[in-house]
Design a protein around this motif. Structure first.
Motif, PDB file in Angstrom:
ATOM      1  N   ILE A   1      -3.605  11.593  -3.901  1.00 53.73           N
ATOM      2  CA  ILE A   1      -3.065  12.352  -2.803  1.00 53.73           C
ATOM      3  C   ILE A   1      -1.812  13.112  -3.531  1.00 53.73           C
ATOM      4  N   PHE A   2      -1.793  12.684  -4.693  1.00 51.01           N
ATOM      5  CA  PHE A   2      -0.200  13.062  -5.433  1.00 51.01           C
ATOM      6  C   PHE A   2       0.036  14.667  -5.322  1.00 51.01           C
ATOM      7  N   ARG A   3      -1.336  15.353  -5.161  1.00 53.26           N
ATOM      8  CA  ARG A   3      -0.913  16.930  -5.007  1.00 53.26           C
ATOM      9  C   ARG A   3      -0.936  17.182  -3.486  1.00 53.26           C
ATOM     10  N   LEU A   4      -1.132  16.275  -2.517  1.00 52.71           N
ATOM     11  CA  LEU A   4      -1.198  16.846  -1.142  1.00 52.71           C
ATOM     12  C   LEU A   4      -0.095  16.702  -0.398  1.00 52.71           C
ATOM     13  N   PRO A   5       0.333  17.698   0.313  1.00 55.74           N
ATOM     14  CA  PRO A   5       1.205  17.463   1.378  1.00 55.74           C
ATOM     15  C   PRO A   5       0.907  16.632   2.288  1.00 55.74           C
ATOM     16  N   MET A   6       1.497  15.735   3.227  1.00 53.95           N
ATOM     17  CA  MET A   6       1.135  14.464   3.700  1.00 53.95           C
ATOM     18  C   MET A   6       2.239  14.490   5.071  1.00 53.95           C
ATOM     19  N   ALA A   7       1.722  14.014   6.024  1.00 52.69           N
ATOM     20  CA  ALA A   7       2.532  14.102   7.258  1.00 52.69           C
ATOM     21  C   ALA A   7       2.198  12.996   8.025  1.00 52.69           C
ATOM     22  N   TRP A   8       3.077  12.645   9.124  1.00 48.34           N
ATOM     23  CA  TRP A   8       2.852  11.715  10.266  1.00 48.34           C
ATOM     24  C   TRP A   8       2.740  12.595  11.498  1.00 48.34           C
ATOM     25  N   PHE A   9       1.870  12.350  12.376  1.00 46.33           N
ATOM     26  CA  PHE A   9       1.872  12.839  13.814  1.00 46.33           C
ATOM     27  C   PHE A   9       1.815  11.785  14.667  1.00 46.33           C
ATOM     28  N   ARG A  10       2.165  12.122  16.017  1.00 42.73           N
ATOM     29  CA  ARG A  10       2.015  11.244  16.931  1.00 42.73           C
ATOM     30  C   ARG A  10       1.556  11.650  18.235  1.00 42.73           C
ATOM     31  N   GLN A  11       0.732  10.924  19.171  1.00 40.08           N
ATOM     32  CA  GLN A  11       0.374  11.510  20.450  1.00 40.08           C
ATOM     33  C   GLN A  11       0.599  10.365  21.481  1.00 40.08           C
TER      34      GLN A  11
ATOM     35  N   GLU B   1      10.406   5.666  24.113  1.00 39.34           N
ATOM     36  CA  GLU B   1       9.824   7.394  23.969  1.00 39.34           C
ATOM     37  C   GLU B   1       9.014   7.367  22.736  1.00 39.34           C
ATOM     38  N   ASP B   2       9.209   6.640  21.728  1.00 44.01           N
ATOM     39  CA  ASP B   2       8.481   6.405  20.536  1.00 44.01           C
ATOM     40  C   ASP B   2       6.814   5.949  20.568  1.00 44.01           C
ATOM     41  N   THR B   3       6.705   5.511  21.757  1.00 46.13           N
ATOM     42  CA  THR B   3       5.490   4.947  21.877  1.00 46.13           C
ATOM     43  C   THR B   3       4.483   6.080  21.945  1.00 46.13           C
ATOM     44  N   ALA B   4       3.238   5.550  20.952  1.00 48.90           N
ATOM     45  CA  ALA B   4       2.273   6.817  20.955  1.00 48.90           C
ATOM     46  C   ALA B   4       1.363   6.172  19.892  1.00 48.90           C
ATOM     47  N   VAL B   5       0.199   6.784  19.700  1.00 48.49           N
ATOM     48  CA  VAL B   5      -0.639   6.525  18.366  1.00 48.49           C
ATOM     49  C   VAL B   5      -0.272   7.291  17.527  1.00 48.49           C
ATOM     50  N   TYR B   6       0.142   6.687  16.412  1.00 51.80           N
ATOM     51  CA  TYR B   6       0.608   7.522  15.162  1.00 51.80           C
ATOM     52  C   TYR B   6      -0.432   7.782  14.224  1.00 51.80           C
ATOM     53  N   TYR B   7      -0.525   9.060  13.616  1.00 51.26           N
ATOM     54  CA  TYR B   7      -1.857   9.624  12.828  1.00 51.26           C
ATOM     55  C   TYR B   7      -1.077   9.966  11.447  1.00 51.26           C
ATOM     56  N   CYS B   8      -1.918   9.943  10.412  1.00 54.58           N
ATOM     57  CA  CYS B   8      -1.527  10.187   9.256  1.00 54.58           C
ATOM     58  C   CYS B   8      -2.496  11.292   8.675  1.00 54.58           C
ATOM     59  N   ARG B   9      -1.835  12.646   8.298  1.00 56.13           N
ATOM     60  CA  ARG B   9      -2.672  13.633   7.898  1.00 56.13           C
ATOM     61  C   ARG B   9      -2.168  14.288   6.395  1.00 56.13           C
ATOM     62  N   GLY B  10      -3.371  14.598   5.674  1.00 54.83           N
ATOM     63  CA  GLY B  10      -3.347  15.153   4.345  1.00 54.83           C
ATOM     64  C   GLY B  10      -4.059  16.414   4.401  1.00 54.83           C
ATOM     65  N   VAL B  11      -3.403  17.370   3.683  1.00 53.29           N
ATOM     66  CA  VAL B  11      -3.939  18.760   3.748  1.00 53.29           C
ATOM     67  C   VAL B  11      -4.537  19.146   2.267  1.00 53.29           C
ATOM     68  N   LEU B  12      -5.879  19.265   2.034  1.00 56.22           N
ATOM     69  CA  LEU B  12      -6.355  19.804   0.799  1.00 56.22           C
ATOM     70  C   LEU B  12      -6.834  21.050   0.905  1.00 56.22           C
ATOM     71  N   SER B  13      -6.307  21.970   0.271  1.00 58.15           N
ATOM     72  CA  SER B  13      -6.638  23.488   0.149  1.00 58.15           C
ATOM     73  C   SER B  13      -6.281  23.393   1.681  1.00 58.15           C
ATOM     74  N   THR B  14      -7.609  24.054   2.298  1.00 56.72           N
ATOM     75  CA  THR B  14      -7.370  24.468   3.847  1.00 56.72           C
ATOM     76  C   THR B  14      -7.972  23.413   4.776  1.00 56.72           C
ATOM     77  N   THR B  15      -8.242  22.423   4.181  1.00 59.73           N
ATOM     78  CA  THR B  15      -8.989  21.234   5.197  1.00 59.73           C
ATOM     79  C   THR B  15      -7.849  20.226   5.460  1.00 59.73           C
ATOM     80  N   GLU B  16      -7.946  19.731   6.639  1.00 57.45           N
ATOM     81  CA  GLU B  16      -6.939  18.741   7.144  1.00 57.45           C
ATOM     82  C   GLU B  16      -7.966  17.436   7.134  1.00 57.45           C
ATOM     83  N   TYR B  17      -7.432  16.411   6.727  1.00 59.53           N
ATOM     84  CA  TYR B  17      -7.793  15.136   6.851  1.00 59.53           C
ATOM     85  C   TYR B  17      -7.043  13.989   7.655  1.00 59.53           C
TER      86      TYR B  17
END
Length: 114
Positions: free
Chosen positions: A28-38, A87-103
């Motif tokens: 993942i060293f080239r990928l922008p990564m993020a945390w989301f929550r819902q 209010e931080d209670t949620a499901v937390y998701y990790c996301r990576g983006v490779l080219s135009t594809t989200e994982y």
């Protein structure tokens, strides 16, 4: 192809801390990564993101409390969460983006009791 697996969620009291981890199957060293929550009844929202070279960005609601970081050599991304609020209670998701594809990972539940 990148597979992401989150861990580290759980139940914590208000003011407590948790550290979430996101383990990637591929590099993942080239990928922008993020945390989301819902949260129930809410849209998925960005919590924090980090570029491949370590630049970070945070939602206003978590600035000063959460820290996103990455260990590219280990294909890991972290979210350190301090001073947790109900209010931080949620499901937390990790996301990576490779080219135009989200994982996305499967998510990890964080519950903050008042």
């Amino acid at each position: 192809q990148v597979q992401l697996v989150e861990s580290g969620g759980g139940l914590v009291q208000t003011g407590g801390s948790l550290r979430l981890s996101c383990a990637a199957s591929g590099t993942i060293f080239r990928l922008p990564m993020a945390w989301f929550r819902q949260a129930p009844g809410h849209k998925r929202e960005l919590v924090a993101d980090i570029t491949s070279d370590g630049k970070t960005n945070y939602a206003d609601s978590v600035k000063g409390r959460f820290t996103i970081s990455r260990e590219n050599a280990k294909n890991l991304v972290y979210l350190q969460m301090n001073s947790l609020k109900p209010e931080d209670t949620a499901v937390y998701y990790c996301r990576g983006v490779l080219s135009t594809t989200e994982y996305w990972g499967q998510g990890t539940q964080v519950t903050v009791s008042s």
